[in-house]
Design a protein around this motif. Structure first.
Motif, short mmCIF file in Angstrom:
data_model
loop_
_atom_site.label_atom_id
_atom_site.label_comp_id
_atom_site.label_asym_id
_atom_site.label_seq_id
_atom_site.Cartn_x
_atom_site.Cartn_y
_atom_site.Cartn_z
N SER B 148 1.35 3.79 9.01
CA SER B 148 0.23 3.18 8.27
C SER B 148 0.32 3.40 6.77
O SER B 148 -0.51 2.92 6.04
CB SER B 148 -1.14 3.65 8.79
N GLY B 149 1.34 4.11 6.30
CA GLY B 149 1.44 4.38 4.87
C GLY B 149 2.27 3.35 4.13
O GLY B 149 2.89 2.47 4.72
N MET B 169 4.03 0.11 10.06
CA MET B 169 2.68 -0.37 10.34
C MET B 169 2.81 -1.69 11.10
O MET B 169 3.80 -2.40 10.93
CB MET B 169 1.92 -0.57 9.01
N GLY B 170 1.85 -1.96 11.97
CA GLY B 170 1.85 -3.23 12.66
C GLY B 170 1.02 -4.26 11.89
O GLY B 170 0.07 -3.89 11.21
N ARG B 171 1.39 -5.52 12.01
CA ARG B 171 0.59 -6.56 11.35
C ARG B 171 -0.61 -6.87 12.24
O ARG B 171 -0.67 -7.90 12.92
CB ARG B 171 1.43 -7.81 11.10
N MET B 172 -1.55 -5.94 12.20
CA MET B 172 -2.76 -6.09 13.01
C MET B 172 -3.61 -7.27 12.54
O MET B 172 -4.50 -7.72 13.23
CB MET B 172 -3.54 -4.77 12.96
N PHE B 311 -2.10 -2.00 19.07
CA PHE B 311 -0.81 -1.66 18.47
C PHE B 311 0.16 -1.27 19.58
O PHE B 311 -0.20 -0.60 20.54
CB PHE B 311 -0.95 -0.45 17.54
N ASN B 312 1.39 -1.69 19.41
CA ASN B 312 2.46 -1.25 20.31
C ASN B 312 3.55 -0.63 19.45
O ASN B 312 4.44 -1.31 18.96
CB ASN B 312 2.99 -2.44 21.11
N ASN B 336 5.44 -4.69 10.88
CA ASN B 336 5.96 -5.47 12.00
C ASN B 336 4.91 -6.36 12.65
O ASN B 336 3.82 -5.92 12.98
CB ASN B 336 6.52 -4.53 13.06
N GLY B 337 5.28 -7.60 12.85
CA GLY B 337 4.36 -8.56 13.45
C GLY B 337 4.56 -8.67 14.95
O GLY B 337 5.38 -7.97 15.55
#
Lengths: 367, 423
Positions: B148-149, B169-172, B311-312, B336-337
């Motif tokens: 997340s950073g 980080m995921g593209r939430m 999130f995965n 990442n999407g």
């Protein structure tokens, strides 16, 4: 035939008290062990890992002392208010305000030309002031507003936490994204110096020990301490004997606030180097537990606070090595306090029965 | 006598707490974990010689490993790596925050994991941002993943080159768009509530994404006037409820439901919105909720759960840890999407959305259509878009850069609620 307080029977009673406390410790351990067995965890390994985690090397001992110093400060702080018969629950918020004031002064002065040691000194003094101001509020609510110090303190604790969050995500937001990680860390020149390779600052230790000695002497060897105890034991009697009671209660709040504020200042200057959301680390509440456990005797504060610190640091190993929840340490601490209270109650009952009816019982219970 | 009863109650409470606390934290047997750890403490060099293929990675979780939210999603990703990377073994420490672990810092706790043999450390929360930098710089030989950073994002606002660090980080944003879409397709009143945590760039952009998704499905699929959609954000002030400090999320959710907001999208770590919706549903009200973070979050609330964006972390952790093992590690920032071929593919998709049992078949069909359009290149972060105060954020046809999205300075025009904290 009259017996003086120093007859053999009285002496025997003096020896019995620590035995009861030992029994409380054993009971707490026994209970914890039963719990561990009940959930199928190996108790011996758990205890060994806590011990190893706390004492296995210089580094872990240093980490333990990092916890010990502020905990000792809050403990001896609340010993003063306890002596005056006050439950200073607000000590938690007083630690927080100490940290906020320290951060404030560091932020104001970090760009200035003042030498770093002076900035740190001023910041720590500000921290003590912050703690004292917050304690004075609780004290004023108690003495002038008639608000019980437990409720006043709790309310002020909430306000202190809310203030911290507001500062971190509002006015003191770091550049870029406001972060749970707190305000921007201070440059290393503004950190309290640590022993090389360790996280422990000798200044923290020195200040904590100094505070312990001061409080011990204050409560034991001074007129003020004696009066404070008189106020705590029986406010009305103390008042009738000419002791200015509300002034003494207020003074005890202020002194406790100074020490709690110092603990907060150490959290900023020696441990986290910035303001973080839970800067107080719960040392206020832990300090109250330790103070209850030592039966309000300053002399025992150091070893018992050390025991608590060791549990906290040692229990870190539990999830890593045994995949056990490390809140075990907190539970053991809680059980210990419970059993000490229970056993103390039992002791008083037994003592009452053992004594001949003509002898008056010194009541130490403070509930 | 009354006192004795009080003491007994206290004692029983402690007993119950202890039982809960001591529950073994994982499926692995305690002795197994213990022996392995003893082996690795007996000397890093010796351990690597004895079992050259073993790679120990450590994980610091900000919350409990089984919180059915943020931390559990990371924990399960760690199990995924153990399963899929031969020789990988996870050690972890949960509740890594100064309230639960007085006087400790994440950097110090990371060192405890290193002492137990970890050669890579995952810091799972924004709380640990500074500590992760401190640790990575002090231990250049240990690999660091900071989830997340944005520290090692060269184009980011706070770039610090750190060779041994990777940000993931995921593209939430996409997950939240789907959540917003599901909410818009379901609401009977045209009012959607967003239960927000604290206000920062991340939480703003996620709330805004939910709004964009809601507005799109509301107007494009249902043919409604976008101006008729009410989307209100209420921030509680923290990631979870702190009595007396934050707004009570149960109360906030309740207020939403009682004032005509019949769908509440949760942005916080805990499940009050879902719980409150279930309670009201049991009383006969038509309300729904959408939880967050964890794939299994809908469980137990079938009648009100419209789905969960989750999130995965597994695939990204696997690839990154693999690169550390192979020696192909490079410091980088990953945002990442979803895998648009199958957003719920556990091996490829970093972000997913599981439609909930309460989502109608018709809505599911529209949602699938929406996901298909997103996969086909639909970008809702395209102008004209104004910020909440009316200033232009994106001109007509302008597409937001990653930086514009990551550092979104305000909520968007059309959203109600506070944009900046401390005002």
């Amino acid at each position: 035939m009259n017996r003086s307080p120093h007859t053999p029977s009285r002496k025997r009673i003096d020896w019995i008290t620590p035995l009861f406390q030992l029994a409380a410790l054993l009971l707490a351990l026994l209970f914890t062990t039963l719990m561990l067995l009940a959930v199928g965890a190996p108790p011996l390994q758990a205890y060994l890992n806590i011990l190893k985690g706390a004492f296995s090397n210089v580094n872990s001992v240093a980490n333990m002392l990092v916890v010990w110093a502020p905990l000792l400060l809050t403990t001896v702080g609340v010993l003063i208010t306890f002596s005056a018969g006050l439950w200073n629950i607000g000590v938690e918020g007083q630690v927080t305000l100490g940290a906020i004031f320290t951060t404030w002064v560091l932020r104001l002065l970090q760009e200035s030309a003042l030498p770093p040691w002076l900035i740190i000194l001023l910041a720590m003094l500000a921290g003590m002031l912050g703690g004292a101001v917050w304690a004075a509020l609780a004290g004023a609510l108690k003495t002038f507003g008639g608000v019980n110090e437990i409720f006043g303190g709790l309310g002020l604790n909430f306000v202190a936490t809310a203030l911290t969050l507001w500062l971190i995500f509002g006015p003191w937001k770091r550049p870029g994204t406001g972060s749970m990680s707190g305000t921007l860390p201070f440059p290393e020149t503004l950190w309290l110096p640590t022993l090389s390779g360790l996280r422990l600052s000798p200044w923290s230790l020195a200040l904590a020990l100094l505070a312990l000695a001061a409080v011990y002497l204050l409560l034991r060897g001074t007129r003020f301490g004696l009066r404070l105890k008189a106020v705590g034991k029986n406010m009305r009697a103390a008042y009738l004997l000419g002791i200015p009671t509300w002034q003494h209660m207020m003074a005890s709040f202020l002194l406790c606030g100074l020490l709690a504020g110092l603990a907060g200042a150490l959290q900023v200057t020696a441990v986290y180097h910035r303001l973080i959301p839970s800067i107080s680390s719960g040392y206020g509440f832990l300090g109250l537990l330790v103070a209850m456990l030592v039966n309000y005797q300053a002399i025992w504060a150091a070893p018992v606070a050390l025991f608590f610190a060791a549990l906290n640091i040692g229990s870190i190993q539990l999830p890593i090595v045994l995949r056990l929840d490390s809140s075990l340490a907190g539970v053991l601490q809680g059980l210990l306090v419970l059993f000490v209270l229970l056993v103390e109650g039992a002791r008083q009952q037994i003592m009452k029965r053992l004594r001949p009816p003509d002898e008056s019982v010194p009541v130490e219970e403070r509930t | 006598m009354r006192k004795n009863i009080f003491r007994l109650v206290l004692l029983l409470t402690a007993f119950a707490m202890l039982l809960a606390a001591c529950k073994p934290a994982a499926t692995e047997t305690a002795t197994g974990g213990g022996t392995a750890a003893t082996e690795s403490t007996s000397g890093g060099g010796a351990a690597t010689e004895a079992a050259p293929e073993e790679f120990v990675f450590g994980m610091l979780l900000v919350g409990p490993y089984n919180d059915r939210g943020w931390s559990q999603a990371h924990y399960e990703a760690g199990l995924y790596v153990e399963e899929n990377l031969p020789g990988a073994r996870m050690i972890y420490l949960d509740r890594v925050n100064p309230a639960d672990r007085p006087g400790t810092t994440p950097a110090q706790l990371a060192e405890e994991l290193v002492a137990q043999g970890a050669r890579l450390i995952i810091f799972n929360s924004d709380d640990m941002k500074d500590s992760s930098i401190e640790f990575a710089q002090a231990h250049p030989d240990i690999f660091v993943i900071m989830a997340s950073g944005d520290q090692v994002w060269a184009e980011g606002n706070a770039y610090i080159p750190i060779d041994n660090m990777v940000n993931i980080m995921g593209r939430m944003e996409y997950g939240k768009m789907m959540a917003g879409c599901a909410a818009a397709l379901t609401t009977q009143t045209g009012q959607i509530g967003y239960l927000g945590p604290l206000i920062n760039d991340e939480t703003r952009r996620l709330a805004a994404s939910a709004y964009l998704g809601a507005r799109y499905c509301w107007s494009e699929y249902l043919g409604n006037d976008p101006a008729a959609l009410q989307f209100k954000v209420t921030w509680i002030g923290f990631w979870f409820n702190i009595p007396g400090v934050t707004a009570d999320p149960t109360q906030v959710a309740d207020d939403f439901f009682n004032t005509g907001y019949d769908v509440v999208i949760s942005g916080i770590d805990t499940t009050e919105a879902l719980t409150e919706a279930s309670r009201l549903r049991a009383a006969g009200e038509q309300v729904w909720a959408i939880p967050y973070d964890f794939i299994g979050a809908c469980e137990g609330a079938d009648d009100v759960c419209l789905g969960v964006p989750y999130f995965n972390w597994g695939p990204a952790y696997l690839a990154t840890i693999q690169s550390a093992v192979n020696g192909t590690w490079t410091s980088n920032f990953q945002w990442n999407g979803p895998d648009w071929a199958d957003i719920n593919n556990p091996d490829t998709s970093a972000v997913g959305f599981i439609p909930g049992p309460a989502l109608s078949d018709e809505a599911v069909a529209f949602l699938d259509q929406f996901i298909g359009e997103l996969a086909g290149g639909l970008n809702l972060w395209t102008g004209p878009l104004n910020l909440q105060d009316g200033t232009v954020y994106l001109a007509d046809g302008e597409v937001a850069t990653d930086q514009q999205i990551w550092y979104l300075p305000q909520l968007l025009e059309g959203m109600q609620g506070q944009s900046v904290s401390g005002e």
